[in-house]
Motif scaffolding. Structure first.
Motif, PDB file in Angstrom:
ATOM      1  N   TYR A 156      19.017  17.358  26.953  1.00  0.00           N
ATOM      2  CA  TYR A 156      18.268  16.171  27.372  1.00  0.00           C
ATOM      3  C   TYR A 156      18.097  15.287  26.146  1.00  0.00           C
ATOM      4  O   TYR A 156      18.253  15.736  25.006  1.00  0.00           O
ATOM      5  CB  TYR A 156      16.901  16.524  27.974  1.00  0.00           C
ATOM      6  CG  TYR A 156      15.921  17.146  26.998  1.00  0.00           C
ATOM      7  CD1 TYR A 156      14.967  16.379  26.336  1.00  0.00           C
ATOM      8  CD2 TYR A 156      15.934  18.512  26.755  1.00  0.00           C
ATOM      9  CE1 TYR A 156      14.067  16.946  25.449  1.00  0.00           C
ATOM     10  CE2 TYR A 156      15.041  19.092  25.873  1.00  0.00           C
ATOM     11  CZ  TYR A 156      14.107  18.317  25.227  1.00  0.00           C
ATOM     12  OH  TYR A 156      13.231  18.886  24.344  1.00  0.00           O
ATOM     13  N   ASP A 158      15.767  13.036  23.693  1.00  0.00           N
ATOM     14  CA  ASP A 158      14.392  12.959  23.205  1.00  0.00           C
ATOM     15  C   ASP A 158      14.299  11.764  22.258  1.00  0.00           C
ATOM     16  O   ASP A 158      15.305  11.301  21.722  1.00  0.00           O
ATOM     17  CB  ASP A 158      14.035  14.248  22.462  1.00  0.00           C
ATOM     18  CG  ASP A 158      12.539  14.436  22.305  1.00  0.00           C
ATOM     19  OD1 ASP A 158      11.776  13.551  22.740  1.00  0.00           O
ATOM     20  OD2 ASP A 158      12.134  15.466  21.745  1.00  0.00           O
ATOM     21  N   LYS A 220      19.889  12.256  30.385  1.00  0.00           N
ATOM     22  CA  LYS A 220      18.844  13.103  30.951  1.00  0.00           C
ATOM     23  C   LYS A 220      17.663  13.066  29.998  1.00  0.00           C
ATOM     24  O   LYS A 220      17.832  13.192  28.789  1.00  0.00           O
ATOM     25  CB  LYS A 220      19.334  14.546  31.110  1.00  0.00           C
ATOM     26  CG  LYS A 220      20.551  14.703  32.004  1.00  0.00           C
ATOM     27  CD  LYS A 220      21.001  16.158  32.031  1.00  0.00           C
ATOM     28  CE  LYS A 220      22.248  16.343  32.865  1.00  0.00           C
ATOM     29  NZ  LYS A 220      22.713  17.762  32.848  1.00  0.00           N
ATOM     30  N   PHE A 221      16.444  12.909  30.555  1.00  0.00           N
ATOM     31  CA  PHE A 221      15.264  12.780  29.714  1.00  0.00           C
ATOM     32  C   PHE A 221      14.241  13.861  30.025  1.00  0.00           C
ATOM     33  O   PHE A 221      14.172  14.381  31.139  1.00  0.00           O
ATOM     34  CB  PHE A 221      14.590  11.414  29.913  1.00  0.00           C
ATOM     35  CG  PHE A 221      15.456  10.251  29.528  1.00  0.00           C
ATOM     36  CD1 PHE A 221      15.636   9.922  28.200  1.00  0.00           C
ATOM     37  CD2 PHE A 221      16.087   9.494  30.495  1.00  0.00           C
ATOM     38  CE1 PHE A 221      16.434   8.852  27.848  1.00  0.00           C
ATOM     39  CE2 PHE A 221      16.882   8.420  30.150  1.00  0.00           C
ATOM     40  CZ  PHE A 221      17.051   8.096  28.821  1.00  0.00           C
ATOM     41  N   GLU A 223      10.483  14.011  30.607  1.00  0.00           N
ATOM     42  CA  GLU A 223       9.535  12.977  31.016  1.00  0.00           C
ATOM     43  C   GLU A 223       8.449  12.723  29.977  1.00  0.00           C
ATOM     44  O   GLU A 223       7.987  11.603  29.795  1.00  0.00           O
ATOM     45  CB  GLU A 223       8.890  13.354  32.350  1.00  0.00           C
ATOM     46  CG  GLU A 223       9.819  13.227  33.554  1.00  0.00           C
ATOM     47  CD  GLU A 223      10.124  11.781  33.910  1.00  0.00           C
ATOM     48  OE1 GLU A 223       9.259  10.908  33.703  1.00  0.00           O
ATOM     49  OE2 GLU A 223      11.248  11.512  34.398  1.00  0.00           O
ATOM     50  N   CYS A 225       8.624  12.673  26.815  1.00  0.00           N
ATOM     51  CA  CYS A 225       9.090  11.964  25.615  1.00  0.00           C
ATOM     52  C   CYS A 225      10.118  10.897  25.970  1.00  0.00           C
ATOM     53  O   CYS A 225      11.052  10.644  25.216  1.00  0.00           O
ATOM     54  CB  CYS A 225       9.681  12.946  24.608  1.00  0.00           C
ATOM     55  SG  CYS A 225       8.489  14.081  23.875  1.00  0.00           S
ATOM     56  N   MET A 226       9.946  10.271  27.106  1.00  0.00           N
ATOM     57  CA  MET A 226      10.902   9.259  27.554  1.00  0.00           C
ATOM     58  C   MET A 226      10.762   7.978  26.734  1.00  0.00           C
ATOM     59  O   MET A 226       9.660   7.531  26.450  1.00  0.00           O
ATOM     60  CB  MET A 226      10.690   8.954  29.030  1.00  0.00           C
ATOM     61  CG  MET A 226      11.659   7.933  29.588  1.00  0.00           C
ATOM     62  SD  MET A 226      11.476   7.721  31.367  1.00  0.00           S
ATOM     63  CE  MET A 226      12.101   9.304  31.934  1.00  0.00           C
ATOM     64  N   GLU A 230      12.938   2.837  28.729  1.00  0.00           N
ATOM     65  CA  GLU A 230      13.334   3.455  29.997  1.00  0.00           C
ATOM     66  C   GLU A 230      12.186   3.362  31.005  1.00  0.00           C
ATOM     67  O   GLU A 230      12.410   3.125  32.197  1.00  0.00           O
ATOM     68  CB  GLU A 230      13.717   4.923  29.780  1.00  0.00           C
ATOM     69  CG  GLU A 230      14.862   5.149  28.810  1.00  0.00           C
ATOM     70  CD  GLU A 230      16.184   4.608  29.313  1.00  0.00           C
ATOM     71  OE1 GLU A 230      16.326   4.447  30.547  1.00  0.00           O
ATOM     72  OE2 GLU A 230      17.066   4.331  28.481  1.00  0.00           O
ATOM     73  N   LYS A 231      10.962   3.524  30.523  1.00  0.00           N
ATOM     74  CA  LYS A 231       9.802   3.397  31.396  1.00  0.00           C
ATOM     75  C   LYS A 231       9.636   1.952  31.868  1.00  0.00           C
ATOM     76  O   LYS A 231       9.356   1.703  33.038  1.00  0.00           O
ATOM     77  CB  LYS A 231       8.539   3.851  30.658  1.00  0.00           C
ATOM     78  CG  LYS A 231       8.519   5.325  30.292  1.00  0.00           C
ATOM     79  CD  LYS A 231       7.248   5.683  29.533  1.00  0.00           C
ATOM     80  CE  LYS A 231       7.248   7.133  29.112  1.00  0.00           C
ATOM     81  NZ  LYS A 231       6.029   7.489  28.336  1.00  0.00           N
TER      82      LYS A 231
END
Length: 441
Positions: A156, A158, A220-221, A223, A225-226, A230-231
């Protein structure tokens, strides 16, 4: 002749494992590849370097991160003891002066008579009992070697938040305060944003130039430490319910909450640096300066560390590991830390504690240490070794990992309180039994 253990990786998990094994009288060879071989995010050659936030989460014992810390304190964790010693004001959270923390851990490890610190990259497994605690940034050569018996890695993305200097901030636009007034007011600085300022900031975040992902690899994240961009891409108000949440942060002298608020948390005891809370990012450096200087009070911000994104790998622990953290195919090989699929500093320390204790007990011919799943440490290890491997993802400690109470409780606060109380009872009962067995040997 004393039994000997090899530990590969001098991060949080590796250092905790080394200490626990050495305290049992085991001779430990601890390998750390830095500074000979660097990673994309580490900045020093110190052991147990904190590369993301300087916070280890809440100290509230009625919350799962606080519960896990309390368990580790009772079990004799070196790193939690060190974090308590190096704490800086952070409200209810346990945050540390990251450089002081790493220096103290390095000093403790280096001075232990049973620990031999070796600055060298390991590319193949040595003979004998070994703990792999190389973390999510395992060197490519060693990762390729491990792949021969661990199979394909999972991964993922980070990200890390930036850090700014105190002297570059405009305090006329900032105010001190912890959320809901819980904790030392000096722990956080807050920057209030009007609706217009928030709209402009979100637009800038959305249009920012970003570091590209690896080719042919879907992003792939984790959640927790997104990246902030992206948020922001998910919706206009997403950041107001996340990193820029204004709830519980009334502006000094007004008693009114702002439309949005950015929090800056103390980075060291000297109060010379602050990190931007929740501002993990994959923006390019120039973009970070342009966008983050739009925040009121940060117009002239000096960045001592920019945010950065990195790819984290981890193994399919439910398929590969026993609850003792031994590799099923090779019982002399243990794994610990983020490479197992635990997520978070305290979770890394917990897995390192368990691997170190069990590797030592294996060498001494004793029964493995396996706390019940009703405890914080037990529930975490149970998850990574029993989760569905088809959708296995890294996990922080949380109440959903605990077995349900014998008698269901509808009230959430009361239910969590009873889960915490049960965890404390069961850990004490289990460790008391372990102590009795050890005394009988």
């Amino acid at each position: 002749m004393k039994q000997r253990l090899t530990i590969i990786g001098g991060g949080l998990a590796g250092c905790e494992a080394a200490w626990q094994a050495a305290e049992s009288g085991i001779e430990v060879d601890l390998f750390e590849m830095r500074p000979a071989v660097l990673t994309g995010v580490h900045k020093t050659d110190l052991l147990a370097e904190l590369v993301c936030s300087n916070s280890l989460g809440t100290n509230n014992p009625l919350k799962t991160p606080g519960l896990l810390k309390e368990e580790l304190r009772k079990l004799g964790s070196l790193l939690i003891k060190t974090a308590d010693f190096c704490a800086v004001p952070a409200g209810q959270a346990l945050a540390v002066n990251r450089e002081e923390f790493s220096k103290k851990v390095t000093d403790c490890i280096s001075r232990h008579p049973c620990i031999h610190l070796i600055r060298k990259e390991v590319r193949e497994l040595p003979e004998g009992v070994c703990i792999v605690a190389t973390g999510p940034l395992t060197s490519p050569d060693f990762a390729a070697f491990l792949k021969t018996f661990c199979g394909d890695y999972l991964y993922y993305y980070d990200a890390v938040s930036p850090i700014v200097t105190r002297e570059s901030l405009d305090f006329s636009k900032l105010y001190h305060g912890c959320r809901y007034g819980r904790g030392d007011d000096k722990a956080y600085l807050n920057s209030p944003l009007t609706k217009e300022e928030y709209c402009s900031f979100v637009a800038a975040v959305r249009s920012s130039e970003r570091v590209p992902y690896a080719p042919h690899e879907p992003p792939k994240f984790f959640e927790g430490c997104m990246p902030i961009e992206e948020k922001a891409d998910r919706g206009f108000d997403t950041l107001r319910f996340g990193a820029l949440k204004p709830v519980g942060l009334p502006v000094s002298g007004t008693g009114r909450e702002p439309y949005a608020a950015v929090q800056l948390r103390l980075e060291n005891k000297e109060e010379t640096m602050y990190n931007l809370v929740g501002f993990q990012t994959r923006m390019k450096r120039g973009e970070q300066e342009r966008v983050f200087r739009m925040i009121p009070g940060l117009e002239q911000a000096e960045f001592v560390r920019y945010g950065v994104m990195h790819r984290n790998l981890f193994i399919s622990a439910p398929v590969l590991l026993y609850p003792t953290l031994q590799l099923r195919a090779i019982p002399t090989l243990f794994f610990a830390g983020q490479i197992t699929g635990v997520e978070g500093y305290v979770e890394d320390i917990a897995s390192g504690f368990l691997a170190g204790v069990n590797a030592a007990r294996f060498l001494l011919g004793r029964e493995m240490f396996s706390p019940p799943s009703t405890t914080g440490i037990g529930s975490l290890i149970h998850y990574i070794t029993h989760a569905n491997p088809r959708d296995f993802q890294p996990m922080n400690i949380n109440f959903s990992l605990f077995p349900p109470l014998a008698v269901p409780v509808r009230d959430k606060v009361l239910r969590q309180k009873q889960l915490v109380e049960r965890a404390a009872r069961d850990l004490e009962k289990y460790t008391s039994q372990v102590r009795k067995e050890a005394a009988a040997l």
